[in-house]
Write an enzyme that holds these catalytic residues in place. Structure first.
Site, PDB file in Angstrom:
ATOM      1  CB  SER A 191      -0.813   0.194   0.868  1.00 51.54           C
ATOM      2  OG  SER A 191      -1.378  -0.997   1.670  1.00 51.54           O
ATOM      3  CG  HIS A 215      -3.105  -1.146  -3.826  1.00 46.97           C
ATOM      4  ND1 HIS A 215      -3.312   0.281  -3.517  1.00 46.97           N
ATOM      5  CD2 HIS A 215      -2.861  -1.634  -2.902  1.00 46.97           C
ATOM      6  CE1 HIS A 215      -3.149   1.074  -2.400  1.00 46.97           C
ATOM      7  NE2 HIS A 215      -3.346  -0.994  -1.661  1.00 46.97           N
ATOM      8  CD  GLU A 255      -4.463   3.260  -6.052  1.00 43.56           C
ATOM      9  OE1 GLU A 255      -4.457   4.294  -6.522  1.00 43.56           O
ATOM     10  OE2 GLU A 255      -3.169   2.616  -5.736  1.00 43.56           O
ATOM     11  CG  ASN A 273      -4.486   4.241   0.361  1.00 44.66           C
ATOM     12  OD1 ASN A 273      -5.063   3.861   0.977  1.00 44.66           O
ATOM     13  ND2 ASN A 273      -3.299   2.816   0.451  1.00 44.66           N
TER      14      ASN A 273
HETATM   15  P1  NAD Z   1      -1.794  -9.634   7.055  1.00 46.88           P
HETATM   16  O1  NAD Z   1      -1.664  -9.526   8.371  1.00 46.88           O
HETATM   17  O2  NAD Z   1      -3.539 -10.366   7.473  1.00 46.88           O
HETATM   18  O3  NAD Z   1      -1.047 -10.925   6.496  1.00 46.88           O
HETATM   19  C1  NAD Z   1      -0.515 -11.324   5.966  1.00 46.88           C
HETATM   20  C2  NAD Z   1       0.456 -12.922   5.882  1.00 46.88           C
HETATM   21  O4  NAD Z   1       1.517 -12.753   5.754  1.00 46.88           O
HETATM   22  C3  NAD Z   1       0.376 -13.161   7.198  1.00 46.88           C
HETATM   23  O5  NAD Z   1      -0.944 -14.285   6.901  1.00 46.88           O
HETATM   24  C4  NAD Z   1       1.816 -13.590   7.052  1.00 46.88           C
HETATM   25  O6  NAD Z   1       1.488 -14.822   8.056  1.00 46.88           O
HETATM   26  C5  NAD Z   1       2.006 -14.073   5.586  1.00 46.88           C
HETATM   27  N1  NAD Z   1       3.821 -13.086   5.400  1.00 46.88           N
HETATM   28  C6  NAD Z   1       5.098 -12.894   6.883  1.00 46.88           C
HETATM   29  N2  NAD Z   1       5.915 -13.075   6.416  1.00 46.88           N
HETATM   30  C7  NAD Z   1       5.236 -14.130   4.868  1.00 46.88           C
HETATM   31  C8  NAD Z   1       6.940 -14.628   4.323  1.00 46.88           C
HETATM   32  N3  NAD Z   1       7.798 -14.049   4.445  1.00 46.88           N
HETATM   33  N4  NAD Z   1       6.259 -16.172   3.487  1.00 46.88           N
HETATM   34  C9  NAD Z   1       5.101 -15.648   3.464  1.00 46.88           C
HETATM   35  N5  NAD Z   1       4.256 -15.334   3.847  1.00 46.88           N
HETATM   36  C10 NAD Z   1       4.257 -14.652   4.737  1.00 46.88           C
HETATM   37  O7  NAD Z   1      -1.645  -8.317   6.322  1.00 46.88           O
HETATM   38  P2  NAD Z   1      -3.129  -7.694   5.135  1.00 46.88           P
HETATM   39  O8  NAD Z   1      -3.465  -7.037   5.234  1.00 46.88           O
HETATM   40  O9  NAD Z   1      -2.976  -8.833   4.232  1.00 46.88           O
HETATM   41  O10 NAD Z   1      -2.060  -7.035   3.743  1.00 46.88           O
HETATM   42  C11 NAD Z   1      -0.537  -7.627   2.983  1.00 46.88           C
HETATM   43  C12 NAD Z   1      -0.079  -6.842   2.026  1.00 46.88           C
HETATM   44  O11 NAD Z   1      -1.576  -5.666   1.337  1.00 46.88           O
HETATM   45  C13 NAD Z   1       0.484  -5.230   2.512  1.00 46.88           C
HETATM   46  O12 NAD Z   1       0.986  -5.121   2.197  1.00 46.88           O
HETATM   47  C14 NAD Z   1      -0.436  -4.248   2.672  1.00 46.88           C
HETATM   48  O13 NAD Z   1       0.130  -2.766   2.631  1.00 46.88           O
HETATM   49  C15 NAD Z   1      -1.554  -4.284   1.701  1.00 46.88           C
HETATM   50  N6  NAD Z   1      -2.662  -3.722   1.884  1.00 46.88           N
HETATM   51  C16 NAD Z   1      -2.967  -4.314   3.008  1.00 46.88           C
HETATM   52  C17 NAD Z   1      -4.902  -3.722   3.045  1.00 46.88           C
HETATM   53  C18 NAD Z   1      -5.741  -4.171   3.700  1.00 46.88           C
HETATM   54  O14 NAD Z   1      -6.690  -3.031   3.908  1.00 46.88           O
HETATM   55  N7  NAD Z   1      -5.770  -4.663   4.594  1.00 46.88           N
HETATM   56  C19 NAD Z   1      -5.281  -2.941   1.591  1.00 46.88           C
HETATM   57  C20 NAD Z   1      -4.706  -3.195   0.552  1.00 46.88           C
HETATM   58  C21 NAD Z   1      -2.849  -3.525   0.478  1.00 46.88           C
END
Ligand code: NAD
Length: 283
Positions: free
Chosen positions: A119, A140, A152, A190
């Site tokens: 993000s 994204h 995006e 964002n």
């Molecule tokens: P989350 O915490 O729900 O999930 C992250 C996952 O990554 C977990 O299951 C964790 O075990 C796994 N993980 C961590 N290290 C790892 C590794 N080395 N190998 C494999 N898996 C690994 O996080 P999220 O909210 O799903 O966010 C993930 C990405 O998406 C981030 O970059 C975030 O900025 C982006 N994002 C989030 C949102 C949102 O609203 N949550 C929206 C758009 C983008």
């Protein structure tokens, strides 16, 4: 390239949402995470989300069953060798992502696309970690992925036109509406959304109106489906603060200064829905 198999790194909120969108579109998903329990939780979330879509009449029960069978889960990165594209969706930490992207590049085909769902981290900077950054791109998605239509597509300095076209075609196949944007802090959505949320915190902190009134004002007067403070609770106050801090650092413009009330609430651990308490309280 015709994309048939999508590798997804991370089975969390975004990773499992992306896997669901891929499977419902009739493509194969390989979802990789560090533990079996994270993978199981991810598949469980997809199952619940599919059930809700069936109950609302938006998806056939048989289609939902077939979709679930298209999601393969594993802790072995080597399984990504058969993917046409890998979308990284792990924790928002630059060092974690850099390490993983190098690992992915070592196992995927030389013509496979490598994408990140970050993000806030620079696509150009992440791409620089790879030996071939022309096939690296930002993809994204928005939360919840199965419901929100926007993707995006972020072009890093070295991203090739071919990579952009491949990802645009995939987004359309996933029934999403893509916009292609240049790499810049916060990209488009964002960049506009998070400063608005920050302003709502300033308005609250100055006592101009209550949280309920601020949210009602933006819902009823600006036609937003949800008020900015309720949205901050949904996104996570820590996430909003982290994004503002990136803007303040990367643009060097004081207009992105985070509201002290937002920082104070994050310090207190009141992060929104995920902790049961943010601006509002959740049971
Ligand atoms: P989350 O915490 O729900 O999930 C992250 C996952 O990554 C977990 O299951 C964790 O075990 C796994 N993980 C961590 N290290 C790892 C590794 N080395 N190998 C494999 N898996 C690994 O996080 P999220 O909210 O799903 O966010 C993930 C990405 O998406 C981030 O970059 C975030 O900025 C982006 N994002 C989030 C949102 C949102 O609203 N949550 C929206 C758009 C983008």
């Amino acid at each position: 390239m015709t994309i048939k198999t999508v590798g997804i790194l991370g089975a969390g909120t975004m990773g499992n949402g992306i896997a669901q969108a891929v499977a419902v579109a009739g493509l194969d998903a390989i979802m990789v995470d560090i533990s079996e329990s994270a993978l199981q939780a991810g598949v469980c979330s997809v199952g619940e989300s599919l059930d809700k879509l069936v109950a609302k009449g938006k998806l056939d029960a048989s289609e939902a069953r077939v979709a679930l069978t298209r999601i393969r889960t594993t802790t072995d990165y080597g399984s990504l060798a058969s993917a046409d594209i890998v979308i990284e969706a792990v924790t928002e930490n630059v060092d974690t992502k850099l390490g993983l992207l190098r690992k992915i590049e070592a196992v995927v085909r030389t013509d496979a696309v490598i994408a990140t769902n970050t993000s806030s981290i620079s696509i150009t900077a992440l791409g620089a970690a790879l030996s071939d950054a022309t096939r690296f791109i930002g993809m994204h998605f928005f939360n919840p992925v199965p419901l929100l239509p926007l993707v995006e597509i972020i072009r890093g300095l070295q991203t090739s036109e071919e990579t952009i076209e491949n990802v645009r075609e995939l987004a359309i196949k996933l029934n999403k509406s893509p916009i292609v944007v240049k790499n810049s802090p916060g990209f488009v959505v964002n960049r506009i959304l998070v400063p608005m949320i920050n302003e709502a915190f300033f308005v609250l902190a100055e006592g101009v109106a209550s949280a309920e009134e601020i949210d009602a004002g933006m819902r009823l007067g600006a036609n937003h489906p949800i008020g900015p403070l309720a949205l901050a609770d949904l996104i996570g106050l820590d996430v909003c603060l982290a994004v503002l801090d990136v803007f303040a650092r990367d643009f060097g413009d004081p207009k992105y200064r985070a509201c002290p009330l937002l920082r104070e609430m994050v310090s207190a651990g009141n992060l929104g829905r995920k902790t049961g308490k943010g601006i509002y309280t959740y049971s």
